[in-house]
Design a protein around this motif. Structure first.
Motif, PDB file in Angstrom:
ATOM      1  N   VAL A  35     -95.851  53.707 -80.559  1.00 24.64           N
ATOM      2  CA  VAL A  35     -96.030  52.268 -80.342  1.00 24.64           C
ATOM      3  C   VAL A  35     -94.882  51.487 -80.950  1.00 24.64           C
ATOM      4  N   ARG A  36     -94.529  51.820 -82.169  1.00 21.07           N
ATOM      5  CA  ARG A  36     -93.452  51.092 -82.848  1.00 21.07           C
ATOM      6  C   ARG A  36     -92.117  51.296 -82.133  1.00 21.07           C
ATOM      7  N   ALA A  37     -91.832  52.513 -81.707  1.00 19.80           N
ATOM      8  CA  ALA A  37     -90.578  52.776 -81.010  1.00 19.80           C
ATOM      9  C   ALA A  37     -90.503  52.006 -79.700  1.00 19.80           C
ATOM     10  N   ILE A  38     -91.620  51.970 -78.967  1.00 21.01           N
ATOM     11  CA  ILE A  38     -91.637  51.238 -77.699  1.00 21.01           C
ATOM     12  C   ILE A  38     -91.450  49.744 -77.942  1.00 21.01           C
ATOM     13  N   GLN A  39     -92.089  49.226 -78.981  1.00 16.58           N
ATOM     14  CA  GLN A  39     -91.960  47.798 -79.281  1.00 16.58           C
ATOM     15  C   GLN A  39     -90.529  47.434 -79.669  1.00 16.58           C
ATOM     16  N   ILE A  40     -89.911  48.253 -80.503  1.00 13.55           N
ATOM     17  CA  ILE A  40     -88.530  47.984 -80.924  1.00 13.55           C
ATOM     18  C   ILE A  40     -87.592  48.070 -79.719  1.00 13.55           C
ATOM     19  N   ALA A  41     -87.769  49.124 -78.916  1.00 11.93           N
ATOM     20  CA  ALA A  41     -86.913  49.275 -77.737  1.00 11.93           C
ATOM     21  C   ALA A  41     -87.115  48.111 -76.783  1.00 11.93           C
ATOM     22  N   GLY A  42     -88.363  47.691 -76.612  1.00  9.98           N
ATOM     23  CA  GLY A  42     -88.643  46.573 -75.719  1.00  9.98           C
ATOM     24  C   GLY A  42     -87.995  45.281 -76.193  1.00  9.98           C
ATOM     25  N   ASP A  43     -88.058  45.051 -77.497  1.00 10.10           N
ATOM     26  CA  ASP A  43     -87.446  43.838 -78.054  1.00 10.10           C
ATOM     27  C   ASP A  43     -85.938  43.817 -77.831  1.00 10.10           C
ATOM     28  N   GLU A  44     -85.329  45.014 -77.851  1.00  9.26           N
ATOM     29  CA  GLU A  44     -83.876  45.110 -77.691  1.00  9.26           C
ATOM     30  C   GLU A  44     -83.450  45.336 -76.246  1.00  9.26           C
ATOM     31  N   GLY A  45     -84.425  45.432 -75.326  1.00 11.24           N
ATOM     32  CA  GLY A  45     -84.101  45.680 -73.931  1.00 11.24           C
ATOM     33  C   GLY A  45     -83.566  47.076 -73.670  1.00 11.24           C
ATOM     34  N   ILE A  46     -83.969  48.067 -74.493  1.00 10.97           N
ATOM     35  CA  ILE A  46     -83.493  49.448 -74.361  1.00 10.97           C
ATOM     36  C   ILE A  46     -84.498  50.244 -73.539  1.00 10.97           C
TER      37      ILE A  46
END
Length: 950
Positions: A35-46
């Motif tokens: 969940v955390r990895a997806i949220q961070i990636a989503g915030d950065e557009g990755i």
């Protein structure tokens, strides 16, 4: 988190023709990490890419994205409902592991893909996998009940059957926002879906939007995620439907004189109600015959020189009914003009061996040496059975027009054959041919109203062909589904929706500028066209990622579960290194050395990898190249030169043994020389083996005993026991020596030098040994040995280090003692009276096989030799490597891994054995590991035989 170049390189390929370097890799410990990895990636557009076993054949698991590898830690069973035959699992769970868990309950998951030893449930779900028995059990979409999945913002939703009162039901607003437009699409596009989706079972192309059609589809939103290739959501829990294990199975192997006849017969065979009808073509038969692990099985079930085989399985509750169906198959084949063309397999073990060959079909096909390979791009087309013979005949003519041939195998029962044209993608012309053949094949499939994507998914190789196959409106529908569930397009971009061109060579594993450096190698790699050719044999299909105790490969991966420590990961790093993709001098780099550090040289991959990737030999080559540049450590030097200083070290035995007697000295040896203080070293002895030149009757059959360094210096009693046993059998035993011309030192196989990469020194020792043994070999005498790693070096590495006729002659005569005894007994030439010794073993003996014994298939000979003992029951430990692997277990940096390997199966089995059980291990390092880990003494087999002498 893995963001270094080596790690990203390892994850840049799957089992497809593509290679795309990811942004980085995360191996989450739990769902919260995901969940955390997806949220961070989503915030950065990755972009985000879910990955399991990484065995996809169409490029689904490569992308310029953040890879989340769930195969290590998110691989458990969440819940089991035996009564309702349901199980909920995490996405990283491997199919074979799941079925092992279910077996005590009489259940299994019936989507039996050929890669079951490493395929994860998450990957199978994303791919809509099918398997050999889909004619009975269907695809994943028919066997998945529900999925918990994360959207691109990290919110979790439950996807499953929709309630009848969906509009009025108690449903979360977020789920309603997702489900409503999807159901609207299903209603709106019902006619288009009916018109465009082919009416064949094997249709996995695009999204399963037919599930959204009211009154026709399943109206189960989990089925929309099945086959979506991780482009819509990230699965965290998957609820599966289970089936009872069929208690009775029979197999008929139908032989055909030509390929067309086999294809035409399939439509008749399926009327008998089989569970599977699988094709094996002549190319696969011939290639399998060249692979040591499959040759015995091929010789048993293939009668003559057929052009094609159909493996027809019947399975069910009633055993008599299955036998009746098998008889009906024999009768049907006679009616079709093929009397006596069915080999019947009713023994479960025989059936299992036959299916193992079929399951390895892809890797067997990929075992072709050279740059031209049977590649995956049209291997999944599916047509109706009535069109199958004509379709395959026409497609074969397409290959001929393009100057190539194709290999055929797999799912004849549902009209989905895996066909792979042989193409060289290192050349620009290869990509041109690939596209031309793809366009012609897919046009033909449209003509037959079939499916262009029938099992392995779309990925990079087939997604662009959705437009001609389904039409613009359907492609727009797929894009709409993507927009609803993943509006920012972050999940696995470029698959199914908005794909690149399948023949864009910039995305290939062998890109337009692909070149490999020329090396002055220590070993002979000419059989592969050079070292690079051997490395490139790895096709990434991941057989080395198998878990459990079936075989040896790959012990380091079974302990760490890390991609870095599996044969595939090492081979990928080597390929990237020698082609300059990891920067200059990558072959000599610390990253390369670290990748090889946990390879124990077990040779399991040489035998068990169907394409024969020999990582043990490749590690020797890497160490050789590095040693030339940087030299070797004191630890490696002390191990390597053991055969040269062992003869005089016996004079200092009491002094040298103080290392493990005086407090602090073990600590000093660890700090200075890298030998772990947590393990005692072998005890030096003054009474080393000092033989006469020959023993036994002058007129007895002659043999030569090769006295290896380890038994000579540390366990002389084993060599003495071997002489006693052979003399008791009436043999004249010669002990070969080097003589003055050979330096006067005892003979050596060179194994310890090879373990440190000192190939030149190993070659020197081998030359002495070959010269000393040549007179005996010329007379046809067998050369016998006790230590597997030493004797089998004369059958294996000798030919790569010192190629030539004399080496080949020695290799052909080199035998382990147990091989010789077994062969002589089976030939009726062994008169060995056993059973009279007062200390003889009785009852059960527990046997652990050395890795090299298993790799060279000598364990059966060991069992046969021990069967000469009366009143003895032999039990073999089902284990991988013991973990010692020569000096590996003595290393301060590798001690923990060594112990973990032993604790996987070997040490628990030893501890569980009854107190009176004799423990047998023919490897000296294996015996040391057993003593260290369990406190119990293991002995060489020859000691048990000697004690049984009258």
């Amino acid at each position: 988190m893995l963001f270094d170049g080596a790690s990203r390189g390892r994850y840049s390929t799957d089992a497809s023709i593509y290679q795309i370097e990811p942004i980085g890799v995360v191996v989450p410990h739990d769902e919260a990490d995901v969940v955390r990895a997806i949220q961070i990636a989503g915030d950065e557009g990755i972009p985000i890419l879910a990955r399991g076993g990484g065995t996809s054949q169409c490029g689904q698991t490569v992308a310029e994205a953040l890879v989340l590898d769930v195969s290590k830690n998110l691989a458990g069973v969440i819940a089991l409902d035996v009564e309702n035959r349901r199980v909920t699992v995490q996405p990283g769970l491997v199919l074979d592991q799941l079925n092992a868990y279910l077996r005590p309950h009489g259940l299994y998951f019936p989507v039996d893909v050929s890669t079951s030893s490493r395929a994860t449930i998450g990957g199978m779900t994303g791919n809509n996998s099918c398997g050999a028995r889909s004619i009975r059990y269907g695809r994943m979409v028919e066997n998945v009940h529900a999925i918990d999945a994360l959207l691109a913002d990290g919110e979790k939703l439950h996807f499953g059957p929709l309630p009848g009162d969906f509009q009025a039901g108690d449903i979360s607003p977020r789920f309603r926002d997702v489900a409503t437009p999807l159901l609207d699409l299903g209603r709106r596009e019902a006619a288009e879906i009916a018109a465009r989706f082919p009416d064949v079972q094997r249709r996995v192309g695009g999204y399963n939007i037919d599930a959204l059609v009211p009154g026709v589809g399943s109206e189960n939103l989990a089925h929309l995620l099945v086959g979506s290739e991780g482009t819509l959501a990230f699965s965290t829990a998957i609820e599966l439907k289970l089936a009872p294990i069929p208690p009775n199975k029979v197999l008929g192997i139908c032989h055909f004189p030509d390929f067309y006849a086999a294809m035409d017969a399939t439509r008749h065979i399926v009327t008998l109600g089989p569970a599977a009808v699988e094709l094996v073509d002549r190319t696969m038969i011939d290639l399998a015959r060249e692979i040591e692990i499959f040759r015995p099985t091929i010789e048993r079930f293939v009668d003559g020189q057929p052009a094609a085989l159909l493996l027809v399985e019947f399975a069910g509750e009633d055993g008599a009914e299955q036998l009746r169906k098998l008889a009906q198959l024999v009768e049907l084949m006679g009616d079709l003009g093929f009397p006596g063309a069915v080999v019947e397999a009713t023994d479960p073990g025989f059936q299992r061996d036959v299916w193992e060959v079929r399951k390895s079909g892809l890797n067997i096909m990929m075992s072709m040496k050279g740059d031209g390979k049977p590649i995956s791009f049209i291997e999944d087309c599916a047509v109706r059975l009535e069109d199958l013979a004509e379709y395959t005949d026409r497609l074969t003519r397409v290959f001929t027009r393009h100057g190539t041939t194709g290999t055929w195998y797999a799912h004849a029962s549902v009209g989905c054959l895996h066909v792979r044209p042989v193409v060289n993608l290192k050349e620009a012309d290869g990509a041109v041919k690939m596209r031309a053949m793809a366009e012609e094949a897919f046009a033909m499939v449209r003509e037959y109203k079939g499916s262009h994507s029938g099992e392995h998914g779309d990925g990079l190789v087939r997604s662009e062909f959705h437009l001609p196959m389904f039409g613009q409106r359907m492609v727009d529908n797929f894009a709409e589904v993507k927009q609803i569930l993943d509006p920012k397009g972050l999940f696995n971009p470029g698959k199914i929706v908005d794909p690149p061109k399948m023949d864009d060579r910039r995305l290939f594993r062998f890109k337009p500028d692909y070149r490999t450096e020329s090396l002055e190698t220590g070993l002979d790699w000419s059989a592969w066209g050079g070292f690079a050719g051997a490395v490139e044999m790895c096709n990434n299909n991941g057989a080395c990622r198998k878990l459990g105790l079936a075989g040896v490969m790959c012990p380091s991966f079974q302990v760490t579960r890390d991609e870095a420590h599996v044969t595939r990961g090492r081979a990928n790093l080597l390929r990237l290194g020698i082609s300059g993709q990891l920067g200059p001098d990558a072959l000599h780099s610390d990253a390369m050395a670290e990748a090889m550090a946990l390879c124990v040289g077990c040779k399991g991959c040489k035998r068990e990898c169907p394409v024969g990737v020999d990582m043990a030999a490749m590690k020797i080559e890497v160490q050789y190249q590095r040693a030339k540049r940087t030299g070797i450590s004191w630890h490696d030097r002390l191990v390597a030169y053991l055969p040269r200083y062992a003869p005089w070290a016996r004079h200092l035995a009491p002094l040298l043994n103080l290392r493990d007697r005086l407090p602090g000295l073990a600590w000093v040896s660890e700090k200075l020389f890298g030998f772990t203080a947590r393990r005692s070293l072998p005890k030096w002895r003054g009474d080393v083996f000092q033989p006469a030149q020959a023993y036994g009757p002058d007129d007895g059959p002659e043999v030569v005993l090769f006295a290896d360094t380890f038994n000579r210096a540390f366990e002389a009693e084993n060599l003495q026991a071997a002489i006693a046993v052979l003399v008791a059998a009436g043999r004249r035993v010669h002990i070969a020596g080097a003589g003055r011309s050979g330096g006067g030192r005892p003979l050596c196989c060179g194994r310890t030098f090879l373990s440190a990469g000192l190939v030149d020194q190993a070659r020197e020792e081998m030359a002495r040994t070959v010269a000393a043994l040549a007179p005996f070999v010329a007379r046809g005498l067998p050369v016998l040995g006790l230590e597997p790693s030493c004797l089998l070096t004369l059958r294996d590495e000798l030919l790569a280090v010192l190629p030539g006729l004399e080496s080949e002659a020695l290799a052909n005569k080199a035998m382990l003692l147990e091989e010789y005894l077994a062969a002589e007994a089976q030939a009726g030439r062994l008169d060995l009276k056993l059973g009279g010794g007062r200390d003889r073993a009785t009852g059960k003996v527990l046997v652990h096989g050395h890795c090299h014994q298993k790799a060279h298939q000598t364990m059966a000979a060991m069992t046969t030799a021990l069967a000469l003992l009366p009143d003895v029951e032999v039990e073999t430990v089902s284990s991988s490597c013991c973990g010692m692997a020569g000096a590996f277990g003595y290393g301060a940096d590798t001690y923990d891994t060594s112990v973990a390997m032993a604790e996987a199966a070997l040490l628990p089995a030893v501890r569980a054995a009854a107190p009176a059980t004799a423990i047998i291990a023919n490897g000296t390092s294996c015996r040391q590991q057993i003593k260290h880990g369990s406190g119990q003494e293991a002995v060489h087999m020859v000691q048990v035989l000697r004690r049984a002498l009258g």
